[in-house]
Structures are given as structure tokens and as C-alpha cells.
Enzyme design. Structure first.
Site, PDB file in Angstrom:
ATOM      1  N   SER A   1       0.858  -1.193   0.000  1.00  0.00           N
ATOM      2  CA  SER A   1       0.000   0.000   0.000  1.00  0.00           C
ATOM      3  C   SER A   1       0.886   1.232   0.000  1.00  0.00           C
ATOM      4  O   SER A   1       2.058   1.164   0.388  1.00  0.00           O
ATOM      5  CB  SER A   1      -0.857  -0.002   1.275  1.00  0.00           C
ATOM      6  OG  SER A   1      -1.473   1.252   1.467  1.00  0.00           O
TER       7      SER A   1
ATOM      8  N   TYR B   1      -1.977  -0.943  10.334  1.00  0.00           N
ATOM      9  CA  TYR B   1      -2.061  -1.327   8.918  1.00  0.00           C
ATOM     10  C   TYR B   1      -0.797  -0.823   8.215  1.00  0.00           C
ATOM     11  O   TYR B   1      -0.120  -1.577   7.515  1.00  0.00           O
ATOM     12  CB  TYR B   1      -3.317  -0.700   8.301  1.00  0.00           C
ATOM     13  CG  TYR B   1      -3.472  -0.924   6.816  1.00  0.00           C
ATOM     14  CD1 TYR B   1      -3.761  -2.178   6.304  1.00  0.00           C
ATOM     15  CD2 TYR B   1      -3.325   0.141   5.916  1.00  0.00           C
ATOM     16  CE1 TYR B   1      -3.906  -2.379   4.936  1.00  0.00           C
ATOM     17  CE2 TYR B   1      -3.484  -0.054   4.547  1.00  0.00           C
ATOM     18  CZ  TYR B   1      -3.770  -1.316   4.071  1.00  0.00           C
ATOM     19  OH  TYR B   1      -3.909  -1.518   2.716  1.00  0.00           O
TER      20      TYR B   1
HETATM   21  N1  LIG Z   1      -8.764  -0.853  -1.420  1.00  0.00           N
HETATM   22  C1  LIG Z   1      -7.785  -0.013  -1.199  1.00  0.00           C
HETATM   23  O1  LIG Z   1      -7.996   1.212  -1.171  1.00  0.00           O
HETATM   24  C2  LIG Z   1      -6.379  -0.518  -1.001  1.00  0.00           C
HETATM   25  C3  LIG Z   1      -5.329   0.394  -1.005  1.00  0.00           C
HETATM   26  C4  LIG Z   1      -4.030  -0.056  -0.830  1.00  0.00           C
HETATM   27  C5  LIG Z   1      -3.780  -1.398  -0.640  1.00  0.00           C
HETATM   28  N2  LIG Z   1      -4.819  -2.282  -0.626  1.00  0.00           N
HETATM   29  C6  LIG Z   1      -4.503  -3.694  -0.397  1.00  0.00           C
HETATM   30  O2  LIG Z   1      -5.051  -4.491  -1.433  1.00  0.00           O
HETATM   31  C7  LIG Z   1      -5.226  -5.821  -0.959  1.00  0.00           C
HETATM   32  C8  LIG Z   1      -6.598  -6.314  -1.393  1.00  0.00           C
HETATM   33  O3  LIG Z   1      -7.591  -5.549  -0.745  1.00  0.00           O
HETATM   34  P1  LIG Z   1      -8.884  -5.006  -1.520  1.00  0.00           P
HETATM   35  O4  LIG Z   1      -8.703  -3.583  -1.717  1.00  0.00           O
HETATM   36  O5  LIG Z   1      -9.173  -5.859  -2.683  1.00  0.00           O
HETATM   37  O6  LIG Z   1      -9.997  -5.181  -0.370  1.00  0.00           O
HETATM   38  P2  LIG Z   1     -10.988  -6.397  -0.044  1.00  0.00           P
HETATM   39  O7  LIG Z   1     -12.051  -6.430  -1.077  1.00  0.00           O
HETATM   40  O8  LIG Z   1     -11.389  -6.210   1.379  1.00  0.00           O
HETATM   41  O9  LIG Z   1     -10.114  -7.702  -0.224  1.00  0.00           O
HETATM   42  C9  LIG Z   1      -9.396  -8.326   0.808  1.00  0.00           C
HETATM   43  C10 LIG Z   1      -9.297  -9.800   0.475  1.00  0.00           C
HETATM   44  O10 LIG Z   1      -8.505 -10.449   1.485  1.00  0.00           O
HETATM   45  C11 LIG Z   1      -9.192 -11.590   1.939  1.00  0.00           C
HETATM   46  N3  LIG Z   1      -8.804 -11.878   3.315  1.00  0.00           N
HETATM   47  C12 LIG Z   1      -8.815 -11.031   4.366  1.00  0.00           C
HETATM   48  N4  LIG Z   1      -8.412 -11.672   5.478  1.00  0.00           N
HETATM   49  C13 LIG Z   1      -8.145 -12.951   5.108  1.00  0.00           C
HETATM   50  C14 LIG Z   1      -7.704 -14.100   5.815  1.00  0.00           C
HETATM   51  N5  LIG Z   1      -7.468 -14.091   7.130  1.00  0.00           N
HETATM   52  N6  LIG Z   1      -7.533 -15.251   5.130  1.00  0.00           N
HETATM   53  C15 LIG Z   1      -7.788 -15.294   3.803  1.00  0.00           C
HETATM   54  N7  LIG Z   1      -8.195 -14.249   3.081  1.00  0.00           N
HETATM   55  C16 LIG Z   1      -8.375 -13.088   3.737  1.00  0.00           C
HETATM   56  C17 LIG Z   1     -10.682 -11.217   1.798  1.00  0.00           C
HETATM   57  O11 LIG Z   1     -11.499 -12.363   1.659  1.00  0.00           O
HETATM   58  P3  LIG Z   1     -12.382 -13.050   2.801  1.00  0.00           P
HETATM   59  O12 LIG Z   1     -12.971 -11.959   3.643  1.00  0.00           O
HETATM   60  O13 LIG Z   1     -13.359 -13.841   2.019  1.00  0.00           O
HETATM   61  O14 LIG Z   1     -11.415 -13.901   3.548  1.00  0.00           O
HETATM   62  C18 LIG Z   1     -10.662 -10.476   0.478  1.00  0.00           C
HETATM   63  O15 LIG Z   1     -10.721 -11.383  -0.595  1.00  0.00           O
HETATM   64  C19 LIG Z   1      -5.031  -5.763   0.564  1.00  0.00           C
HETATM   65  O16 LIG Z   1      -3.766  -6.293   0.891  1.00  0.00           O
HETATM   66  C20 LIG Z   1      -5.090  -4.281   0.872  1.00  0.00           C
HETATM   67  O17 LIG Z   1      -4.319  -3.960   2.008  1.00  0.00           O
HETATM   68  C21 LIG Z   1      -6.109  -1.876  -0.799  1.00  0.00           C
END
Ligand SMILES: NC(=O)c1ccc[n+]([C@@H]2O[C@H](COP(=O)([O-])OP(=O)(O)OC[C@H]3O[C@@H](n4cnc5c(N)ncnc54)[C@H](OP(=O)(O)O)[C@@H]3O)[C@@H](O)[C@H]2O)c1
Length: 253
Positions: A141, A156
Site C-alpha cells: 500500500s 495497517y
Molecule cells: N482498497 C484499497 O484502497 C487498497 C489500497 C491499498 C492497498 N490495498 C490492499 O489491497 C489488498 C486487497 O484488498 P482489496 O482492496 O481488494 O480489499 P478487499 O475487497 O477487502 O479484499 C481483501 C481480500 O482479502 C481476503 N482476506 C482477508 N483476510 C483474510 C484471511 N485471514 N484469510 C484469507 N483471506 C483473507 C478477503 O477475503 P475473505 O474476507 O473472504 O477472507 C478479500 O478477498 C489488501 O492487501 C489491501 O491492504 C487496498
């Protein structure tokens, strides 16, 4: 960017960046293992991929649990016979800071999913990645590079900073074996991250987050996915230990 005959593990494949990027890999011909906790959401993503004529492997696992995480690599190897790309994308944003009494809980929760599980999976995957001269892409991130503007997300940011440095250390260890390790560092992305992590009202957030970026725009999942596919491809064969910021200039503000 063809991924024909490549096997890709996507953690956090049940929503957001992971679901979109898994679909992009499948469109490019990859066999994909989809990993997350929520079976129903994984089944939806699998269906979308099956509509392309490909058959993904669904692995339901809570990566914060060592025993669950330990199943991911052996199941993928058994099913597809090899591994080319590991995308450590699953991530959570637990809230807690120094003055609210929740610091240690938030730290432990963030580190378990965002760092410890990544170390475990990378370690278990490394022998197979060495066989294929494969690579790892970690989804970090912009919070790796500066404190989050929300102070309750400090752990985070701490976890993503640890992930970034783990990436560089892993890249150094695995480079002599021909395995690359990189991070993609998104700024705000338009998806379910805000609601999944109970960070507030998604619409309010959307307006505020756009204001955090120099370009006044929030990235879409597939824009992050494109950078992931590039890094995972042979076109990036000279890139390892790198930090690929895709944040609409939010680091500039
Ligand atoms: N969205 C943003 O603005 C943003 C910005 C910077 C970085 N990121 C990073 O991008 C990555 C993906 O996030 P996203 O934005 O796509 O949000 P998201 O839709 O909340 O996706 C998170 C994913 O991680 C899975 N997950 C969470 N805890 C888990 C666990 N204990 N075991 C297995 N799977 C787990 C969730 O699935 P389940 O709940 O089904 O397990 C979901 O598929 C993350 O690492 C996040 O930090 C996001």
C-alpha cells in the site's frame, strides 16, 4: 501478456483487487488457485472464471491461521502440478492506535494476515518457484511509504512497511535461484475494502479519498491488476525487490 501454462495463486481472491486480478490472469490463460475465507464469494469468482472455459481451484482458508495457510501450497501443487506465480494480496485493516487501548490487538491482527501469512506462504512456495523460475507479487500500500492519514490505521501502515521490507529481503535471498519478488503499492482503490474493514460509510470515504490523491481520482481494481500482471510476466524479468506505486499521486499530497 500470455500466462498460458502458468499456475497462479491469488490470495484474497474473493473480492476487490484479488477477484479482478485473478480473472485477468485467467483471461491470459493461467490456471488460478483462488484463496480466501468466504466460500460463497469464492464460488462467485470461480463461476466468472469458469465462464471463460477455465477451471480454477478454490481453496477456502483463513490465512491468519497457520494450519489453514499451510494447506494452500500443497493443494495447489497437487492439483496443478507446479507453481509459477504467488500473489500475496489478502489483507485487512484493523483499527487501533496508541491512545485508544487497541494498539496491541490491531498490531497482532494486522501482522498475522498482512505479514506472517505472507512469510509462511512464500517460504512454502519458494522450492516450487525455484523449479519454475517463478515470482512473487505482494500487494502492499502507499501506507508502506508514509503513515496513514487515519491514525487508527497505524498498524495497517506498520504491517505494510514490514511487508515491503520482507519483500526486499526475500528478493535478495531468492535472486540467486532466479525467483523475483516485488510489491505493488496502491493508493485508494474503489472497492469493498472500506466496508469489509468497517472503516465507515463507503460513499463518504470515496469523496474524501479522491481528495487525498493529486489526480483527484480513485483507481479501479483492474488498474492495480494490470501492474500485478506486468510484474508477474517475463516482461519484468529484470525487476526484483521493487516497489510499484500506483496511487494517483497520493504520496505527493
Ligand atoms: N482498497 C484499497 O484502497 C487498497 C489500497 C491499498 C492497498 N490495498 C490492499 O489491497 C489488498 C486487497 O484488498 P482489496 O482492496 O481488494 O480489499 P478487499 O475487497 O477487502 O479484499 C481483501 C481480500 O482479502 C481476503 N482476506 C482477508 N483476510 C483474510 C484471511 N485471514 N484469510 C484469507 N483471506 C483473507 C478477503 O477475503 P475473505 O474476507 O473472504 O477472507 C478479500 O478477498 C489488501 O492487501 C489491501 O491492504 C487496498
Amino acid at each position: 501478456m500470455s500466462f498460458a501454462n502458468k499456475v497462479v495463486i491469488m490470495t484474497g481472491a474473493s473480492s476487490g483487487i484479488g477477484a479482478a486480478t485473478a480473472l485477468m490472469f485467467a483471461k491470459e490463460g493461467a490456471d488460478v488457485a483462488l484463496v480466501a475465507r468466504t466460500q460463497a464469494k469464492l464460488a462467485d469468482v470461480a463461476k466468472t472464471i469458469e465462464a471463460l472455459g477455465r477451471k480454477p481451484l478454490v481453496i477456502q482458508a483463513d490465512l491468519s491461521k497457520e494450519a489453514d495457510a499451510a494447506t494452500v501450497i500443497p493443494k495447489t501443487k497437487k492439483h496443478f502440478g507446479k507453481l509459477d506465480v504467488l500473489v500475496n494480496n489478502a489483507g485487512i485493516a484493523p483499527q487501533g492506535c496508541l491512545l485508544d487501548g487497541k494498539a496491541l490487538q490491531a498490531y497482532d491482527d494486522a501482522m498475522k494476515t498482512n505479514v506472517r501469512a505472507v512469510i509462511q506462504l512464500t517460504s512454502l512456495a519458494a522450492p516450487y518457484l525455484i523449479q519454475t523460475k517463478g515470482n512473487v507479487v505482494n500487494i502492499s500500500s502507499v501506507a508502506e511509504l508514509r503513515p496513514s492519514k487515519m491514525t487508527t490505521l497505524m498498524f495497517y501502515a506498520v504491517s505494510k512497511a514490514a511487508l515491503g521490507h520482507f519483500t526486499r529481503c526475500a528478493a535478495l535471498e531468492l535472486a540467486p535461484s532466479g525467483v523475483r519478488v516485488n510489491t505493488v503499492n496502491p493508493g485508494p482503490v474503489e472497492n469493498e475494502f472500506i466496508t469489509n474493514n468497517k472503516l465507515g460509510n463507503a460513499d463518504d470515504f470515496k469523496g474524501r479519498l479522491a481528495g487525498y490523491t493529486a489526480l483527484g481520482y480513485i483507481a479501479k481494481n483492474d488498474e492495480i491488476g494490470r501492474v500485478v500482471l506486468f510484474l508477474a510476466s517475463d516482461k519484468a524479468r529484470s525487476i526484483t525487490g521493487s516497489t510499484y506505486l500506483i496511487d494517483n499521486g497520493s504520496l505527493l499530497k
